[in-house]
Design an enzyme around this catalytic site. Sequence first.
Site, PDB file in Angstrom:
ATOM      1  N   ARG A 169     -21.064  50.528  14.633  1.00  0.00           N
ATOM      2  CA  ARG A 169     -22.110  51.428  15.128  1.00  0.00           C
ATOM      3  C   ARG A 169     -22.916  50.807  16.265  1.00  0.00           C
ATOM      4  O   ARG A 169     -23.763  51.460  16.865  1.00  0.00           O
ATOM      5  CB  ARG A 169     -23.061  51.813  13.982  1.00  0.00           C
ATOM      6  CG  ARG A 169     -22.368  52.561  12.853  1.00  0.00           C
ATOM      7  CD  ARG A 169     -23.292  52.816  11.675  1.00  0.00           C
ATOM      8  NE  ARG A 169     -24.018  54.043  11.803  1.00  0.00           N
ATOM      9  CZ  ARG A 169     -23.750  55.166  11.113  1.00  0.00           C
ATOM     10  NH1 ARG A 169     -22.765  55.203  10.234  1.00  0.00           N
ATOM     11  NH2 ARG A 169     -24.452  56.256  11.284  1.00  0.00           N
ATOM     12  N   TYR A 172     -23.476  52.504  19.715  1.00  0.00           N
ATOM     13  CA  TYR A 172     -24.456  53.596  19.789  1.00  0.00           C
ATOM     14  C   TYR A 172     -25.874  53.059  19.629  1.00  0.00           C
ATOM     15  O   TYR A 172     -26.740  53.295  20.472  1.00  0.00           O
ATOM     16  CB  TYR A 172     -24.140  54.617  18.691  1.00  0.00           C
ATOM     17  CG  TYR A 172     -24.959  55.878  18.743  1.00  0.00           C
ATOM     18  CD1 TYR A 172     -24.782  56.804  19.777  1.00  0.00           C
ATOM     19  CD2 TYR A 172     -25.885  56.182  17.755  1.00  0.00           C
ATOM     20  CE1 TYR A 172     -25.523  57.980  19.816  1.00  0.00           C
ATOM     21  CE2 TYR A 172     -26.624  57.358  17.787  1.00  0.00           C
ATOM     22  CZ  TYR A 172     -26.437  58.255  18.816  1.00  0.00           C
ATOM     23  OH  TYR A 172     -27.165  59.425  18.849  1.00  0.00           O
ATOM     24  N   ARG A 215     -19.937  65.721  12.242  1.00  0.00           N
ATOM     25  CA  ARG A 215     -21.014  65.127  11.485  1.00  0.00           C
ATOM     26  C   ARG A 215     -20.946  65.719  10.085  1.00  0.00           C
ATOM     27  O   ARG A 215     -20.214  66.676   9.834  1.00  0.00           O
ATOM     28  CB  ARG A 215     -22.368  65.465  12.129  1.00  0.00           C
ATOM     29  CG  ARG A 215     -22.461  65.081  13.594  1.00  0.00           C
ATOM     30  CD  ARG A 215     -22.421  63.598  13.811  1.00  0.00           C
ATOM     31  NE  ARG A 215     -23.522  62.902  13.172  1.00  0.00           N
ATOM     32  CZ  ARG A 215     -24.719  62.716  13.704  1.00  0.00           C
ATOM     33  NH1 ARG A 215     -24.986  63.191  14.906  1.00  0.00           N
ATOM     34  NH2 ARG A 215     -25.662  62.037  13.059  1.00  0.00           N
ATOM     35  N   PHE A 220     -18.608  69.249   6.075  1.00  0.00           N
ATOM     36  CA  PHE A 220     -18.625  69.767   4.694  1.00  0.00           C
ATOM     37  C   PHE A 220     -18.482  71.295   4.701  1.00  0.00           C
ATOM     38  O   PHE A 220     -17.801  71.860   3.839  1.00  0.00           O
ATOM     39  CB  PHE A 220     -19.928  69.362   3.975  1.00  0.00           C
ATOM     40  CG  PHE A 220     -19.949  67.929   3.468  1.00  0.00           C
ATOM     41  CD1 PHE A 220     -18.917  67.043   3.745  1.00  0.00           C
ATOM     42  CD2 PHE A 220     -21.024  67.472   2.705  1.00  0.00           C
ATOM     43  CE1 PHE A 220     -18.942  65.723   3.289  1.00  0.00           C
ATOM     44  CE2 PHE A 220     -21.059  66.156   2.235  1.00  0.00           C
ATOM     45  CZ  PHE A 220     -20.027  65.281   2.529  1.00  0.00           C
ATOM     46  N   THR A 239     -28.713  58.491   1.638  1.00  0.00           N
ATOM     47  CA  THR A 239     -29.552  59.656   1.939  1.00  0.00           C
ATOM     48  C   THR A 239     -29.670  59.891   3.448  1.00  0.00           C
ATOM     49  O   THR A 239     -29.531  58.968   4.251  1.00  0.00           O
ATOM     50  CB  THR A 239     -30.979  59.499   1.375  1.00  0.00           C
ATOM     51  OG1 THR A 239     -31.665  58.485   2.133  1.00  0.00           O
ATOM     52  CG2 THR A 239     -30.979  59.147  -0.099  1.00  0.00           C
ATOM     53  N   ARG A 240     -29.927  61.152   3.784  1.00  0.00           N
ATOM     54  CA  ARG A 240     -30.272  61.560   5.141  1.00  0.00           C
ATOM     55  C   ARG A 240     -31.315  62.667   5.020  1.00  0.00           C
ATOM     56  O   ARG A 240     -31.457  63.291   3.969  1.00  0.00           O
ATOM     57  CB  ARG A 240     -29.045  62.117   5.897  1.00  0.00           C
ATOM     58  CG  ARG A 240     -27.930  61.101   6.182  1.00  0.00           C
ATOM     59  CD  ARG A 240     -28.348  60.013   7.133  1.00  0.00           C
ATOM     60  NE  ARG A 240     -27.236  59.138   7.502  1.00  0.00           N
ATOM     61  CZ  ARG A 240     -26.890  58.031   6.829  1.00  0.00           C
ATOM     62  NH1 ARG A 240     -27.553  57.668   5.739  1.00  0.00           N
ATOM     63  NH2 ARG A 240     -25.889  57.285   7.258  1.00  0.00           N
ATOM     64  N   PRO A 303     -25.976  53.514   7.104  1.00  0.00           N
ATOM     65  CA  PRO A 303     -27.303  53.246   6.527  1.00  0.00           C
ATOM     66  C   PRO A 303     -27.478  53.859   5.129  1.00  0.00           C
ATOM     67  O   PRO A 303     -27.072  54.992   4.882  1.00  0.00           O
ATOM     68  CB  PRO A 303     -28.263  53.882   7.535  1.00  0.00           C
ATOM     69  CG  PRO A 303     -27.517  53.870   8.824  1.00  0.00           C
ATOM     70  CD  PRO A 303     -26.077  54.116   8.441  1.00  0.00           C
ATOM     71  N   ARG A 306     -32.183  57.176   5.033  1.00  0.00           N
ATOM     72  CA  ARG A 306     -32.788  57.495   6.337  1.00  0.00           C
ATOM     73  C   ARG A 306     -33.755  58.651   6.160  1.00  0.00           C
ATOM     74  O   ARG A 306     -33.354  59.739   5.752  1.00  0.00           O
ATOM     75  CB  ARG A 306     -31.719  57.854   7.363  1.00  0.00           C
ATOM     76  CG  ARG A 306     -32.320  58.051   8.749  1.00  0.00           C
ATOM     77  CD  ARG A 306     -31.298  58.438   9.773  1.00  0.00           C
ATOM     78  NE  ARG A 306     -30.344  57.384  10.052  1.00  0.00           N
ATOM     79  CZ  ARG A 306     -29.112  57.626  10.482  1.00  0.00           C
ATOM     80  NH1 ARG A 306     -28.689  58.859  10.645  1.00  0.00           N
ATOM     81  NH2 ARG A 306     -28.300  56.622  10.732  1.00  0.00           N
TER      82      ARG A 306
END
Length: 336
Positions: A169, A172, A215, A220, A239-240, A303, A306
């Site tokens: 990552r 980015y 994404r 999904f 989590t997001r 991560p 987040r």
Amino acid sequence: MNISTPSSSDFEIQKILTGLSDLSFPDQTILVTGGSGFLGSWMCEVLLNTGANVICLDNYASGRPENTEHLKNHPKFTRIVHDISKPYDPGRKVDLVCHLASRASPLEFEHYPIQILKSNTLGTMNALGIARKYEARFLFTSTSETYGEAAIFPTPETYRGNVNTLGIRGCYDEAKRAGEAFCMAYFRQHGLDVRIARIFNTYGPRMRSDGHYGRVIPRFIDQAVHNAPITIFGEGKQTRSFCYVTDQITGLLRLAGLPDLAGEVVNIGNPVEWTILDLAHMIIELTGSKSELSYQPMPPDDPTRRVPDITKAREKLGWEPKVELKDGLMKMLELK
Ligand code: UDP
């Protein structure tokens, strides 16, 4: 845009315009890099609706011409195919430069790391050069990824980050961090009016779900509507916090449009945290899908948590998200 017979997406545009009613962009000329991308195309459309002239720059690396096809005959819209990592001069006065151009899907980090580095370093430098030449304001769309594997939740702008330079990552995260440093250099050395948004996960219509672009939400949804296995990375406990596109664009344009924010960095995201597993269950329920969960290896450096601290956005922008995840997902299913 015919407001009297609105299409579904016109209602989304109206939602954004309502959140910008105290701001004014008429007759400004605004350059949007990445203007045919997911966020860029919504931004171009909203700005045209405020009466601005919009120059949309895109090389269609991840952006799509169809995102702005419905705008292309608008008298105040100019669409140019160009890669902003190479120099560009619009040749006319610009009042605001919004630099959005970048691939953003982690699935692309493996395949296009050099492009990603270029659009956020060389691209940011070139876009800043345009703003400097024409004495324009500058908005840089940075990212929550600058925080990396964060240690403070919700994460405030003052947190300096914990990023693996060498990881997958890194292309980015570090490019966006360098982009921020470029902005602050132009602010300090040339007095340029720069504003930096750290965007947290955002979703909505016009997001890609194909190939390497997906994404988590469009992926999904695509899997669920085809009754295909839902690919949960790891145990899905990461989590997001998901911000619907109308909220995100409102926040970004408030940051770009309000006075007295030169040199400021602001988190723009939704403060409600979800596990990926809960997200999958919600999408299965909303689509009435027969999909099963398929557990896949966790990608490196993904991560664990987040979630943004949006105190600063509330105070400085008078902004907070309004759309709940379930409602945003239903809109996305309807407008997809
Ligand atoms: N994710 C997942 N399955 C997928 C795609 C993503 O479980 O098919 C997870 C991913 O591991 C991450 C989260 O969903 O924790 C969000 O992923 P996304 O690609 O949207 O972007 P990120 O937030 O990681 O930048």
